[in-house]
Design an enzyme around this catalytic site. Structure first.
Site, short mmCIF file in Angstrom:
data_model
loop_
_atom_site.label_atom_id
_atom_site.label_comp_id
_atom_site.label_asym_id
_atom_site.label_seq_id
_atom_site.Cartn_x
_atom_site.Cartn_y
_atom_site.Cartn_z
N ASP A 46 0.81 -1.23 0.00
CA ASP A 46 0.00 0.00 0.00
C ASP A 46 0.85 1.28 0.00
O ASP A 46 0.50 2.27 -0.66
CB ASP A 46 -1.00 0.00 1.17
CG ASP A 46 -0.34 -0.11 2.54
OD1 ASP A 46 0.86 -0.46 2.62
OD2 ASP A 46 -1.02 0.14 3.54
N GLY A 74 1.01 1.88 11.93
CA GLY A 74 2.38 1.40 11.77
C GLY A 74 3.18 2.45 11.02
O GLY A 74 2.73 3.60 10.87
N CYS A 115 11.88 -2.50 16.63
CA CYS A 115 11.70 -1.90 15.30
C CYS A 115 11.27 -0.44 15.45
O CYS A 115 10.65 -0.06 16.45
CB CYS A 115 10.62 -2.64 14.53
SG CYS A 115 11.03 -4.34 14.14
#
Ligand SMILES: [Zn+2]
Length: 252
Positions: A46, A74, A115
Protein backbone atom coordinates in the site's frame (compact mmCIF):
# COMPACT_ATOMS: atom_id res chain seq x y z
CA UNK A 1 -8.32 -3.54 -10.53
CA UNK A 2 -5.33 -2.37 -8.48
CA UNK A 3 -5.04 -3.29 -4.79
CA UNK A 4 -2.70 -2.05 -2.05
CA UNK A 5 -1.96 -4.38 0.87
CA UNK A 6 -0.15 -3.37 4.08
CA UNK A 7 2.54 -6.03 3.97
CA UNK A 8 5.15 -7.80 1.90
CA UNK A 9 3.79 -8.47 -1.60
CA UNK A 10 5.00 -10.69 -4.46
CA UNK A 11 3.94 -8.33 -7.27
CA UNK A 12 4.53 -10.92 -10.00
CA UNK A 13 2.10 -13.44 -8.48
CA UNK A 14 -0.13 -10.85 -6.76
CA UNK A 15 0.28 -12.64 -3.43
CA UNK A 16 0.73 -11.18 0.04
CA UNK A 17 3.65 -13.05 1.59
CA UNK A 18 3.37 -11.57 5.08
CA UNK A 19 1.27 -8.90 6.74
CA UNK A 20 1.92 -8.59 10.49
CA UNK A 21 -0.94 -6.13 10.98
CA UNK A 22 -3.53 -8.20 9.02
CA UNK A 23 -2.09 -11.52 10.33
CA UNK A 24 -1.81 -12.75 6.71
CA UNK A 25 0.68 -15.27 5.40
CA UNK A 26 0.82 -16.27 1.71
CA UNK A 27 -2.62 -14.96 0.71
CA UNK A 28 -3.23 -15.12 -3.11
CA UNK A 29 -5.00 -11.72 -3.24
CA UNK A 30 -4.96 -11.28 -7.04
CA UNK A 31 -6.33 -14.76 -7.65
CA UNK A 32 -9.05 -14.56 -4.98
CA UNK A 33 -10.26 -11.11 -6.08
CA UNK A 34 -9.79 -11.86 -9.79
CA UNK A 35 -11.97 -15.01 -9.51
CA UNK A 36 -14.83 -13.11 -7.90
CA UNK A 37 -14.56 -9.90 -9.96
CA UNK A 38 -13.81 -11.48 -13.34
CA UNK A 39 -11.14 -8.86 -14.22
CA UNK A 40 -7.33 -8.79 -13.92
CA UNK A 41 -6.17 -7.75 -10.42
CA UNK A 42 -2.74 -6.25 -9.67
CA UNK A 43 -1.41 -6.09 -6.11
CA UNK A 44 1.41 -4.15 -4.46
CA UNK A 45 2.31 -2.86 -1.03
CA UNK A 46 0.00 0.00 0.00
CA UNK A 47 2.79 2.49 0.75
CA UNK A 48 4.55 1.66 -2.54
CA UNK A 49 1.32 2.64 -4.29
CA UNK A 50 0.99 5.83 -2.22
CA UNK A 51 4.58 6.69 -3.21
CA UNK A 52 3.72 6.08 -6.87
CA UNK A 53 0.71 8.42 -6.62
CA UNK A 54 2.61 11.18 -4.76
CA UNK A 55 5.43 10.90 -7.31
CA UNK A 56 3.14 11.20 -10.35
CA UNK A 57 0.38 13.48 -9.06
CA UNK A 58 1.29 14.84 -5.62
CA UNK A 59 4.13 16.33 -3.59
CA UNK A 60 6.82 14.38 -5.48
CA UNK A 61 6.12 15.66 -9.01
CA UNK A 62 9.37 16.43 -10.80
CA UNK A 63 11.63 14.55 -8.34
CA UNK A 64 13.61 11.46 -9.36
CA UNK A 65 14.71 10.30 -5.88
CA UNK A 66 12.28 10.43 -3.00
CA UNK A 67 11.07 8.55 0.04
CA UNK A 68 7.38 8.43 0.91
CA UNK A 69 6.92 7.59 4.59
CA UNK A 70 3.57 6.97 6.24
CA UNK A 71 3.27 7.22 9.99
CA UNK A 72 -0.03 5.92 11.34
CA UNK A 73 -0.93 2.69 13.13
CA UNK A 74 2.38 1.40 11.77
CA UNK A 75 5.20 2.95 9.74
CA UNK A 76 5.83 2.22 6.07
CA UNK A 77 7.88 3.66 3.25
CA UNK A 78 7.96 3.61 -0.54
CA UNK A 79 11.20 4.35 -2.39
CA UNK A 80 11.29 6.12 -5.76
CA UNK A 81 14.89 5.81 -6.94
CA UNK A 82 16.08 7.17 -10.28
CA UNK A 83 12.44 7.84 -11.20
CA UNK A 84 11.19 4.31 -10.52
CA UNK A 85 9.57 2.49 -7.62
CA UNK A 86 12.25 0.32 -6.00
CA UNK A 87 10.93 -2.94 -4.52
CA UNK A 88 14.05 -5.10 -4.22
CA UNK A 89 14.26 -8.64 -5.64
CA UNK A 90 11.78 -10.03 -3.09
CA UNK A 91 9.47 -7.00 -2.96
CA UNK A 92 10.27 -6.10 0.65
CA UNK A 93 12.26 -2.88 0.14
CA UNK A 94 10.93 0.11 2.05
CA UNK A 95 10.03 -1.70 5.28
CA UNK A 96 11.16 1.32 7.27
CA UNK A 97 8.79 0.47 10.15
CA UNK A 98 10.84 -2.64 10.82
CA UNK A 99 14.21 -0.93 10.79
CA UNK A 100 15.81 -2.15 14.04
CA UNK A 101 16.67 0.90 16.16
CA UNK A 102 16.53 -0.33 19.78
CA UNK A 103 18.17 -3.71 20.55
CA UNK A 104 16.45 -3.90 23.95
CA UNK A 105 13.17 -2.38 22.74
CA UNK A 106 9.54 -3.48 22.64
CA UNK A 107 8.47 -6.68 20.83
CA UNK A 108 7.10 -5.76 17.37
CA UNK A 109 4.14 -7.27 15.45
CA UNK A 110 6.74 -8.78 13.03
CA UNK A 111 8.22 -10.89 15.83
CA UNK A 112 11.45 -8.90 16.13
CA UNK A 113 12.38 -6.44 18.87
CA UNK A 114 12.92 -2.66 18.84
CA UNK A 115 11.70 -1.90 15.30
CA UNK A 116 11.23 1.79 14.44
CA UNK A 117 7.44 1.47 14.52
CA UNK A 118 7.53 0.27 18.14
CA UNK A 119 9.03 3.68 19.06
CA UNK A 120 7.13 6.32 17.07
CA UNK A 121 4.08 4.98 15.20
CA UNK A 122 0.70 6.38 16.26
CA UNK A 123 0.19 3.21 18.30
CA UNK A 124 3.59 3.65 20.00
CA UNK A 125 2.90 7.32 20.80
CA UNK A 126 -0.40 6.41 22.51
CA UNK A 127 1.31 3.59 24.41
CA UNK A 128 4.19 5.80 25.58
CA UNK A 129 1.79 8.49 26.80
CA UNK A 130 -0.18 5.85 28.74
CA UNK A 131 3.06 4.72 30.44
CA UNK A 132 4.04 8.24 31.51
CA UNK A 133 0.68 9.88 32.19
CA UNK A 134 0.11 11.42 35.64
CA UNK A 135 -2.69 13.48 37.22
CA UNK A 136 -1.01 16.85 36.44
CA UNK A 137 -1.38 16.20 32.69
CA UNK A 138 -4.63 16.97 30.86
CA UNK A 139 -4.23 13.53 29.28
CA UNK A 140 -5.02 11.92 32.66
CA UNK A 141 -8.76 12.43 32.05
CA UNK A 142 -8.67 11.11 28.47
CA UNK A 143 -7.46 7.52 28.88
CA UNK A 144 -7.18 5.25 26.91
CA UNK A 145 -4.78 7.51 24.98
CA UNK A 146 -4.09 7.68 21.28
CA UNK A 147 -1.71 9.78 19.17
CA UNK A 148 -4.43 12.26 18.20
CA UNK A 149 -5.08 13.11 21.88
CA UNK A 150 -1.33 13.41 22.55
CA UNK A 151 -0.76 15.81 19.62
CA UNK A 152 -3.81 17.91 20.60
CA UNK A 153 -2.57 18.22 24.21
CA UNK A 154 0.96 19.03 23.01
CA UNK A 155 -0.41 21.90 20.87
CA UNK A 156 -2.17 23.23 23.98
CA UNK A 157 1.13 23.23 25.89
CA UNK A 158 0.75 20.07 28.01
CA UNK A 159 4.28 19.23 29.23
CA UNK A 160 3.86 15.45 29.26
CA UNK A 161 2.35 15.39 25.78
CA UNK A 162 5.18 17.59 24.48
CA UNK A 163 7.75 15.21 25.96
CA UNK A 164 6.10 12.23 24.25
CA UNK A 165 6.00 14.07 20.89
CA UNK A 166 9.66 15.11 21.26
CA UNK A 167 10.63 11.49 21.93
CA UNK A 168 8.70 10.35 18.83
CA UNK A 169 10.42 13.02 16.70
CA UNK A 170 13.82 11.86 18.02
CA UNK A 171 13.14 8.23 17.09
CA UNK A 172 11.59 8.96 13.69
CA UNK A 173 14.38 11.38 12.75
CA UNK A 174 16.93 8.73 13.73
CA UNK A 175 15.39 6.26 11.29
CA UNK A 176 15.00 8.85 8.53
CA UNK A 177 18.53 10.24 9.00
CA UNK A 178 19.75 6.70 8.34
CA UNK A 179 17.73 6.64 5.12
CA UNK A 180 19.13 10.06 4.12
CA UNK A 181 22.70 8.85 4.68
CA UNK A 182 22.04 5.58 2.83
CA UNK A 183 20.14 6.86 -0.22
CA UNK A 184 20.76 10.63 -0.53
CA UNK A 185 17.11 11.38 -1.50
CA UNK A 186 16.02 14.85 -2.65
CA UNK A 187 12.67 14.64 -0.89
CA UNK A 188 10.99 12.95 2.07
CA UNK A 189 7.20 13.02 1.80
CA UNK A 190 5.44 12.40 5.12
CA UNK A 191 1.88 11.02 5.11
CA UNK A 192 -0.40 9.00 7.37
CA UNK A 193 -2.40 10.00 10.44
CA UNK A 194 0.55 11.26 12.49
CA UNK A 195 1.60 13.59 9.65
CA UNK A 196 -1.71 15.37 10.13
CA UNK A 197 -0.42 16.48 13.55
CA UNK A 198 0.38 19.77 11.81
CA UNK A 199 3.26 21.79 10.39
CA UNK A 200 4.95 22.05 13.83
CA UNK A 201 5.55 18.30 13.80
CA UNK A 202 6.99 18.32 10.27
CA UNK A 203 9.24 21.32 11.04
CA UNK A 204 10.57 19.59 14.18
CA UNK A 205 11.12 16.38 12.21
CA UNK A 206 12.97 18.18 9.40
CA UNK A 207 15.21 20.02 11.89
CA UNK A 208 16.00 16.78 13.76
CA UNK A 209 16.85 14.92 10.52
CA UNK A 210 19.27 17.71 9.57
CA UNK A 211 20.95 17.44 12.99
CA UNK A 212 21.36 13.65 12.80
CA UNK A 213 22.20 12.99 9.13
CA UNK A 214 25.52 13.70 7.46
CA UNK A 215 25.71 17.42 6.57
CA UNK A 216 25.98 16.96 2.79
CA UNK A 217 22.90 14.76 2.12
CA UNK A 218 21.04 16.56 4.96
CA UNK A 219 21.47 19.87 3.13
CA UNK A 220 20.02 18.37 -0.07
CA UNK A 221 16.85 16.80 1.34
CA UNK A 222 13.52 18.54 1.81
CA UNK A 223 10.81 17.24 4.16
CA UNK A 224 7.24 17.95 3.02
CA UNK A 225 3.70 16.81 3.79
CA UNK A 226 1.92 14.41 1.44
CA UNK A 227 -0.56 16.15 -0.87
CA UNK A 228 -2.99 13.39 -1.78
CA UNK A 229 -4.20 12.53 1.75
CA UNK A 230 -5.61 9.16 2.78
CA UNK A 231 -6.62 8.49 -0.86
CA UNK A 232 -3.00 8.28 -2.09
CA UNK A 233 -2.87 4.49 -1.85
CA UNK A 234 -6.12 4.08 -3.81
CA UNK A 235 -4.96 6.55 -6.47
CA UNK A 236 -1.65 4.68 -6.72
CA UNK A 237 -3.50 1.36 -7.03
CA UNK A 238 -5.40 2.76 -10.02
CA UNK A 239 -2.21 4.09 -11.62
CA UNK A 240 -0.49 0.75 -11.06
CA UNK A 241 -3.31 -1.23 -12.69
CA UNK A 242 -3.10 1.05 -15.76
CA UNK A 243 0.69 0.66 -15.86
CA UNK A 244 0.53 -3.13 -15.64
CA UNK A 245 -1.92 -3.30 -18.55
CA UNK A 246 0.41 -1.14 -20.61
CA UNK A 247 -2.28 1.47 -21.16
CA UNK A 248 -1.78 5.18 -21.47
CA UNK A 249 -2.58 6.99 -18.26
CA UNK A 250 -5.91 8.79 -18.08
CA UNK A 251 -4.21 11.73 -16.33
CA UNK A 252 -1.12 13.98 -16.76
ZN1 LIG B 1 9.00 -5.09 13.28
Amino acid sequence: VGVGVPGLVDVVKGECRFSPNLHWQDVPVAQLLGDSLGVPVFVDNDVNLAALAEHRLGAGRGYRDLIMVTVGTGIGAGLILDGKLYRGPGGSAGELGHLPVDPAGTLCSCGRRGCLETTCSGTAIGRRASQLVHPASRLWEQQPLDARAVFAAAREGDELARTVVQEAVAWLSTGLAGVVNLLNPSLIIVGGGVAQAGPGFLDALAAAIKLRALPHPAAQVQVVAAELGPGAGVTGAGLYAWDRQGKELPCP
